[in-house]
Design a protein around this motif. Structure first.
Motif, PDB file in Angstrom:
ATOM      1  N   ASP A 186     -27.810 -37.624   1.346  1.00  0.00           N
ATOM      2  CA  ASP A 186     -28.198 -36.234   1.088  1.00  0.00           C
ATOM      3  C   ASP A 186     -27.559 -35.258   2.075  1.00  0.00           C
ATOM      4  N   HIS A 187     -26.849 -35.771   3.059  1.00  0.00           N
ATOM      5  CA  HIS A 187     -26.252 -34.910   4.084  1.00  0.00           C
ATOM      6  C   HIS A 187     -24.858 -35.426   4.434  1.00  0.00           C
ATOM      7  N   PRO A 188     -23.942 -35.437   3.470  1.00  0.00           N
ATOM      8  CA  PRO A 188     -22.609 -35.993   3.750  1.00  0.00           C
ATOM      9  C   PRO A 188     -21.802 -35.076   4.669  1.00  0.00           C
ATOM     10  N   TRP A 189     -21.254 -35.668   5.728  1.00  0.00           N
ATOM     11  CA  TRP A 189     -20.472 -34.885   6.666  1.00  0.00           C
ATOM     12  C   TRP A 189     -19.100 -35.508   6.909  1.00  0.00           C
ATOM     13  N   GLY A 190     -18.550 -36.169   5.865  1.00  0.00           N
ATOM     14  CA  GLY A 190     -17.139 -36.489   5.956  1.00  0.00           C
ATOM     15  C   GLY A 190     -16.353 -35.192   5.975  1.00  0.00           C
ATOM     16  N   LEU A 191     -15.235 -35.176   6.676  1.00  0.00           N
ATOM     17  CA  LEU A 191     -14.429 -33.965   6.790  1.00  0.00           C
ATOM     18  C   LEU A 191     -12.977 -34.266   6.429  1.00  0.00           C
ATOM     19  N   ASP A 192     -12.440 -33.467   5.518  1.00  0.00           N
ATOM     20  CA  ASP A 192     -11.062 -33.629   5.049  1.00  0.00           C
ATOM     21  C   ASP A 192     -10.120 -32.923   6.024  1.00  0.00           C
ATOM     22  N   LEU A 193      -9.856 -33.587   7.140  1.00  0.00           N
ATOM     23  CA  LEU A 193      -8.946 -33.068   8.149  1.00  0.00           C
ATOM     24  C   LEU A 193      -7.651 -33.867   8.093  1.00  0.00           C
ATOM     25  N   ALA A 194      -6.533 -33.180   8.043  1.00  0.00           N
ATOM     26  CA  ALA A 194      -5.221 -33.834   7.992  1.00  0.00           C
ATOM     27  C   ALA A 194      -4.579 -33.739   9.366  1.00  0.00           C
ATOM     28  N   LEU A 195      -4.522 -34.853  10.090  1.00  0.00           N
ATOM     29  CA  LEU A 195      -3.945 -34.882  11.420  1.00  0.00           C
ATOM     30  C   LEU A 195      -2.452 -35.202  11.349  1.00  0.00           C
ATOM     31  N   GLU A 196      -1.721 -34.733  12.336  1.00  0.00           N
ATOM     32  CA  GLU A 196      -0.312 -35.098  12.495  1.00  0.00           C
ATOM     33  C   GLU A 196      -0.063 -35.417  13.961  1.00  0.00           C
ATOM     34  N   VAL A 197       0.671 -36.505  14.196  1.00  0.00           N
ATOM     35  CA  VAL A 197       0.980 -36.951  15.550  1.00  0.00           C
ATOM     36  C   VAL A 197       2.491 -36.900  15.740  1.00  0.00           C
ATOM     37  N   ARG A 198       2.908 -36.241  16.809  1.00  0.00           N
ATOM     38  CA  ARG A 198       4.334 -36.151  17.126  1.00  0.00           C
ATOM     39  C   ARG A 198       4.605 -36.676  18.528  1.00  0.00           C
ATOM     40  N   VAL A 199       5.703 -37.412  18.654  1.00  0.00           N
ATOM     41  CA  VAL A 199       6.195 -37.881  19.946  1.00  0.00           C
ATOM     42  C   VAL A 199       7.555 -37.243  20.166  1.00  0.00           C
ATOM     43  N   ASN A 200       7.659 -36.438  21.207  1.00  0.00           N
ATOM     44  CA  ASN A 200       8.897 -35.706  21.511  1.00  0.00           C
ATOM     45  C   ASN A 200       9.369 -34.873  20.316  1.00  0.00           C
ATOM     46  N   GLY A 201       8.402 -34.302  19.614  1.00  0.00           N
ATOM     47  CA  GLY A 201       8.704 -33.441  18.477  1.00  0.00           C
ATOM     48  C   GLY A 201       8.895 -34.156  17.170  1.00  0.00           C
ATOM     49  N   HIS A 202       8.924 -35.492  17.175  1.00  0.00           N
ATOM     50  CA  HIS A 202       9.158 -36.270  15.961  1.00  0.00           C
ATOM     51  C   HIS A 202       7.824 -36.690  15.346  1.00  0.00           C
ATOM     52  N   LEU A 203       7.636 -36.399  14.071  1.00  0.00           N
ATOM     53  CA  LEU A 203       6.411 -36.798  13.374  1.00  0.00           C
ATOM     54  C   LEU A 203       6.387 -38.316  13.218  1.00  0.00           C
ATOM     55  N   VAL A 204       5.351 -38.960  13.751  1.00  0.00           N
ATOM     56  CA  VAL A 204       5.258 -40.415  13.685  1.00  0.00           C
ATOM     57  C   VAL A 204       4.065 -40.888  12.870  1.00  0.00           C
ATOM     58  N   SER A 205       3.101 -40.000  12.594  1.00  0.00           N
ATOM     59  CA  SER A 205       1.902 -40.452  11.898  1.00  0.00           C
ATOM     60  C   SER A 205       1.142 -39.267  11.335  1.00  0.00           C
ATOM     61  N   CYS A 206       0.453 -39.503  10.203  1.00  0.00           N
ATOM     62  CA  CYS A 206      -0.382 -38.474   9.566  1.00  0.00           C
ATOM     63  C   CYS A 206      -1.757 -39.074   9.253  1.00  0.00           C
ATOM     64  N   PRO A 207      -2.603 -39.249  10.249  1.00  0.00           N
ATOM     65  CA  PRO A 207      -3.914 -39.870  10.021  1.00  0.00           C
ATOM     66  C   PRO A 207      -4.854 -38.966   9.221  1.00  0.00           C
ATOM     67  N   PRO A 208      -5.509 -39.506   8.193  1.00  0.00           N
ATOM     68  CA  PRO A 208      -6.491 -38.724   7.417  1.00  0.00           C
ATOM     69  C   PRO A 208      -7.909 -38.975   7.924  1.00  0.00           C
ATOM     70  N   PHE A 209      -8.545 -37.931   8.421  1.00  0.00           N
ATOM     71  CA  PHE A 209      -9.887 -38.101   8.976  1.00  0.00           C
ATOM     72  C   PHE A 209     -10.936 -38.339   7.891  1.00  0.00           C
ATOM     73  N   GLY A 210     -10.643 -37.935   6.662  1.00  0.00           N
ATOM     74  CA  GLY A 210     -11.632 -38.039   5.594  1.00  0.00           C
ATOM     75  C   GLY A 210     -12.066 -39.451   5.273  1.00  0.00           C
ATOM     76  N   CYS A 211     -11.265 -40.450   5.641  1.00  0.00           N
ATOM     77  CA  CYS A 211     -11.644 -41.828   5.331  1.00  0.00           C
ATOM     78  C   CYS A 211     -12.338 -42.521   6.502  1.00  0.00           C
ATOM     79  N   THR A 212     -12.684 -41.764   7.546  1.00  0.00           N
ATOM     80  CA  THR A 212     -13.384 -42.353   8.689  1.00  0.00           C
ATOM     81  C   THR A 212     -14.749 -42.876   8.235  1.00  0.00           C
ATOM     82  N   TYR A 213     -15.071 -44.105   8.628  1.00  0.00           N
ATOM     83  CA  TYR A 213     -16.245 -44.819   8.109  1.00  0.00           C
ATOM     84  C   TYR A 213     -17.555 -44.175   8.553  1.00  0.00           C
ATOM     85  N   TRP A 214     -17.680 -43.887   9.839  1.00  0.00           N
ATOM     86  CA  TRP A 214     -18.899 -43.274  10.371  1.00  0.00           C
ATOM     87  C   TRP A 214     -18.623 -41.803  10.646  1.00  0.00           C
TER      88      TRP A 214
END
Length: 397
Positions: free
Chosen positions: A275-303
């Motif tokens: 009755d109180h869903p608090w999943g959040l559709d956040l689109a993360l991006e991780v860069r190392v030295n300016g290069h995109l290496v990952s796009c983790p989706p927070f919306g699929c976080t279990y807890w």
């Protein structure tokens, strides 16, 4: 719409209005600011309220949800109604000309381990041939208490830490970590405290948590492997945790709310959130030295953040204004969605190639890591959580 001349597609439009702490050029006095476009609105000057001149958000956040909502309504009116232009415009500063500081005085820091994909990846890397999840993982949000004094604002140098490590059956050695890692995480900032001995239910999450920031919980994987049994991370984590300077209010993330993934088995009653869903559709991006290496989706976080808060307090532990707790590394099901180098290089066995021709297993001195995130805004725009950045510096002893 706003009377301000905002850059096209700005992640800091009127639907966002994140709070932070800044000092303008030539003035080292810290005060509360609001990011709007490429500007910062000085709340201490614009409102005349001394709570915004304290140098942290804590005093304002302690006023609670009603005050948060009232300020947000006032700010929305100020930046959308041209009638307020004359009163507001003198208190705007170019964002690239101000210094940004730690937004809150952190009371306590807790880090969770709430991404199933991340936990399963680490289980397969570290314990091959055994079940990837520990028996308790699907029953409760696992976490540890970190060091509040090591939480620092984005841009703080990441000095390579020293500690003990051990290889195979050799005696332990002391020295700088050789496996410095990043962890892309989402943080939750507590505004309103709670009474000792009184658990905070999932439904009360927005009554206590003001907003969200980005976190990089830097990790020394070789130190961690040697020290973590039986009490968990210690020196491998406590040297630095970086946070973004802007705290995005939960109210700005209303359009980003999504159901959490299906849980099996069903959580115990205090963790149920149908009755109180608090999943959040956040689109993360991780860069190392300016290069995109990952796009983790927070919306699929279990807890979710609400369940983490409920678990954190179920034993009666009290919340305090300025408490910060983080999600743990955010990872999705695909390799380009993994939020740490230990996953992206599969424990260092498969170096991650970068577009400049170099490769990484773990971070090298001079590397710059930047984590950003966006979310759907309530007006159909994409709002941003800013960024958390850190540059790795050589060990100092």
């Amino acid at each position: 719409m706003s009377w301000l001349d905002l850059p096209s597609g700005t992640p800091f439009g009127p639907a966002n209005l994140p709070l932070g702490v800044f000092s303008p050029a030539g003035d080292d006095r810290r005060r509360t600011g609001v990011a709007i476009g490429d500007l910062v609105l000085d709340l201490a000057a614009a409102t005349g309220d001394p709570v915004h001149a304290t140098g942290t958000l804590n005093a304002f956040l302690a006023r609670g949800p009603r005050a948060w909502a009232e300020l947000r309504a006032q700010l929305t009116g100020w930046v959308t109604d041209p009638a307020h232009r004359g009163a507001v415009e003198p208190h705007l500063h170019p964002r690239d000309g101000v210094a940004l500081h730690l937004p809150v005085e952190v009371a306590d820091y807790v880090d969770f381990y709430s991404s199933r994909h991340h936990a399963e990846n680490l289980g397969r890397i570290l314990r091959p041939g055994t079940p990837p999840l520990s028996p308790n993982w699907r029953h409760l949000p696992i976490g540890y208490h970190g060091r509040a004094g090591s939480v620092a604002v984005s841009g703080t140098a990441v000095v390579r830490p020293h500690g003990q490590s051990q290889t195979r059956d050799e005696p332990p050695v002391f020295g700088p970590t050789q496996r410095l890692d990043l962890e892309a995480e989402v943080g939750f900032v507590v505004g309103a405290g709670s009474a000792p001995g009184t658990p905070v239910p999932v439904s009360a999450f927005p009554d206590h948590v003001f907003g969200v920031c980005l976190v990089n919980d830097w990790s020394a994987r070789d130190l961690q492997a040697w020290e973590y049994q039986p009490l968990g991370p210690f020196l491998s984590k406590s040297f630095l945790t970086s946070v973004s300077p802007w705290v995005v209010p939960l109210a700005a993330l209303a359009a980003a709310r999504v159901p959490a993934p299906e849980r099996d088995p069903e959580p115990l009653p205090y963790l149920r959130d149908d009755d109180h869903p608090w999943g959040l559709d956040l689109a993360l991006e991780v860069r190392v030295n300016g290069h995109l290496v990952s796009c983790p989706p927070f919306g699929c976080t279990y807890w979710t953040g609400a369940q983490q808060l409920a678990h954190l307090t179920v034993n009666g532990a009290a919340l305090r204004t300025g408490d910060l707790y983080a999600s743990g590394t955010v990872s999705g099901p695909a390799p380009d969605q993994w939020g740490s180098l230990v996953e992206l290089s599969w424990g260092g066995r498969q170096p991650l190639p970068l577009p400049d021709g170099t490769a990484r297993t773990f971070l090298e001195d001079g590397d710059v890591v930047t984590i950003t995130a966006t979310a759907p805004g309530t007006d159909g725009s994409r709002i941003g959580l800013g960024e958390v950045t850190g540059r790795v510096e050589p060990a100092r002893c």
